[in-house]
Design a protein around this motif. Structure first.
Motif, mmCIF file in Angstrom:
data_model
loop_
_atom_site.group_PDB
_atom_site.id
_atom_site.type_symbol
_atom_site.label_atom_id
_atom_site.label_comp_id
_atom_site.label_asym_id
_atom_site.label_seq_id
_atom_site.Cartn_x
_atom_site.Cartn_y
_atom_site.Cartn_z
ATOM 1 N N SER A 121 0.344 5.021 -0.594
ATOM 2 C CA SER A 121 0.867 6.211 0.072
ATOM 3 C C SER A 121 2.267 6.518 -0.461
ATOM 4 O O SER A 121 2.931 5.657 -1.039
ATOM 5 C CB SER A 121 0.913 6.008 1.588
ATOM 6 O OG SER A 121 1.813 4.973 1.909
ATOM 7 N N LEU A 122 2.699 7.762 -0.273
ATOM 8 C CA LEU A 122 4.020 8.199 -0.715
ATOM 9 C C LEU A 122 4.655 9.016 0.401
ATOM 10 O O LEU A 122 3.987 9.853 1.015
ATOM 11 C CB LEU A 122 3.905 9.067 -1.976
ATOM 12 C CG LEU A 122 5.207 9.695 -2.501
ATOM 13 C CD1 LEU A 122 6.189 8.614 -2.947
ATOM 14 C CD2 LEU A 122 4.899 10.655 -3.644
ATOM 15 N N THR A 147 0.807 -1.223 0.000
ATOM 16 C CA THR A 147 0.000 0.000 0.000
ATOM 17 C C THR A 147 0.833 1.262 0.000
ATOM 18 O O THR A 147 0.306 2.352 0.101
ATOM 19 C CB THR A 147 -0.946 0.019 1.209
ATOM 20 O OG1 THR A 147 -0.160 -0.033 2.398
ATOM 21 C CG2 THR A 147 -1.910 -1.147 1.168
ATOM 22 N N SER A 148 2.173 1.135 -0.078
ATOM 23 C CA SER A 148 3.005 2.335 -0.102
ATOM 24 C C SER A 148 4.095 2.219 -1.163
ATOM 25 O O SER A 148 4.568 1.142 -1.475
ATOM 26 C CB SER A 148 3.627 2.600 1.270
ATOM 27 O OG SER A 148 4.483 1.546 1.613
ATOM 28 N N LEU A 149 4.478 3.359 -1.693
ATOM 29 C CA LEU A 149 5.556 3.447 -2.670
ATOM 30 C C LEU A 149 6.871 3.646 -1.932
ATOM 31 O O LEU A 149 6.878 4.097 -0.786
ATOM 32 C CB LEU A 149 5.296 4.626 -3.603
ATOM 33 C CG LEU A 149 4.034 4.516 -4.457
ATOM 34 C CD1 LEU A 149 3.697 5.864 -5.087
ATOM 35 C CD2 LEU A 149 4.213 3.457 -5.524
ATOM 36 N N PRO A 150 8.022 3.372 -2.569
ATOM 37 C CA PRO A 150 9.303 3.633 -1.905
ATOM 38 C C PRO A 150 9.446 5.124 -1.588
ATOM 39 O O PRO A 150 9.000 5.971 -2.364
ATOM 40 C CB PRO A 150 10.351 3.219 -2.935
ATOM 41 C CG PRO A 150 9.632 2.469 -3.991
ATOM 42 C CD PRO A 150 8.189 2.838 -3.908
ATOM 43 N N ILE A 170 -5.129 12.584 2.385
ATOM 44 C CA ILE A 170 -4.530 12.901 3.687
ATOM 45 C C ILE A 170 -3.108 13.401 3.474
ATOM 46 O O ILE A 170 -2.341 12.823 2.709
ATOM 47 C CB ILE A 170 -4.495 11.661 4.595
ATOM 48 C CG1 ILE A 170 -5.916 11.111 4.815
ATOM 49 C CG2 ILE A 170 -3.824 11.980 5.928
ATOM 50 C CD1 ILE A 170 -5.938 9.741 5.460
ATOM 51 N N LEU A 171 -2.746 14.477 4.166
ATOM 52 C CA LEU A 171 -1.370 14.957 4.210
ATOM 53 C C LEU A 171 -0.911 14.893 5.658
ATOM 54 O O LEU A 171 -1.513 15.510 6.532
ATOM 55 C CB LEU A 171 -1.269 16.399 3.703
ATOM 56 C CG LEU A 171 0.112 17.034 3.853
ATOM 57 C CD1 LEU A 171 1.141 16.315 2.986
ATOM 58 C CD2 LEU A 171 0.073 18.500 3.516
ATOM 59 N N THR A 182 -2.462 8.880 0.926
ATOM 60 C CA THR A 182 -1.737 9.686 1.911
ATOM 61 C C THR A 182 -0.377 10.106 1.377
ATOM 62 O O THR A 182 0.357 9.300 0.817
ATOM 63 C CB THR A 182 -1.528 8.884 3.213
ATOM 64 O OG1 THR A 182 -2.802 8.451 3.694
ATOM 65 C CG2 THR A 182 -0.845 9.727 4.289
ATOM 66 N N LEU A 183 -0.041 11.385 1.582
ATOM 67 C CA LEU A 183 1.297 11.897 1.324
ATOM 68 C C LEU A 183 1.912 12.236 2.672
ATOM 69 O O LEU A 183 1.339 13.005 3.446
ATOM 70 C CB LEU A 183 1.254 13.141 0.436
ATOM 71 C CG LEU A 183 2.601 13.835 0.196
ATOM 72 C CD1 LEU A 183 3.574 12.921 -0.552
ATOM 73 C CD2 LEU A 183 2.405 15.139 -0.564
ATOM 74 N N TYR A 184 3.072 11.625 2.966
ATOM 75 C CA TYR A 184 3.819 11.898 4.192
ATOM 76 C C TYR A 184 4.964 12.841 3.854
ATOM 77 O O TYR A 184 5.760 12.546 2.958
ATOM 78 C CB TYR A 184 4.410 10.615 4.783
ATOM 79 C CG TYR A 184 3.391 9.602 5.238
ATOM 80 C CD1 TYR A 184 2.897 9.634 6.537
ATOM 81 C CD2 TYR A 184 2.944 8.611 4.376
ATOM 82 C CE1 TYR A 184 1.965 8.692 6.962
ATOM 83 C CE2 TYR A 184 2.016 7.672 4.788
ATOM 84 C CZ TYR A 184 1.531 7.719 6.083
ATOM 85 O OH TYR A 184 0.615 6.789 6.494
#
Length: 122
Positions: free
Chosen positions: A26-27, A4-7, A65-66, A45-47
């Motif tokens: 997410s990224l 569920t997340s990109l590198p 979401i941020l 989501t962007l972290y």
């Protein structure tokens, strides 16, 4: 890395760069962001684990979401689409701040009737 997340990205660019986060994964951006273009979070989501200090506009679409762990400065518009449960969300780490020198906007609030109600906390 989970499906569920990109590198994570550690070289997020400088200068006139536009970032559009879309799709269900997410990224995570791990560097201090100094690009000057828009940041648009369309889905998931962007972290932001570093600072984000030179961006023009920050736009969160419905359900996006941020989450940030560093300070964020928005020189242009901060736009959070949606209303209440399905609105875009900003999530602050403890002690972090958001600075907006442009305008803040929610372009599509629903029509309301009656008098406004005050929110209370206990």
């Amino acid at each position: 890395m989970s499906p569920t997340s990109l590198p994570p990205l550690s070289n997020n660019g400088t200068g006139e760069v536009f970032l559009v986060k879309s799709g269900s994964q997410s990224l995570t951006l791990t560097a201090n962001n100094t690009y000057t273009g828009e940041t648009i979070v369309s889905a998931s989501t962007l972290y932001l684990n570093g600072s984000h200090t030179d961006g023009e506009h920050l736009i969160l679409h419905k359900g996006a979401i941020l989450k940030f762990n560093g300070p964020i400065e928005v020189a242009g518009t901060l736009q959070i689409d949606g209303f209440m449960g399905d609105a875009g969300r900003l999530v602050f780490a403890p002690g972090r701040k958001l600075t907006v020198s442009g305008m803040m906007a929610n372009p599509s609030p629903p029509a309301r009737s009656g008098s406004p109600k005050a929110a209370t906390t206990s």
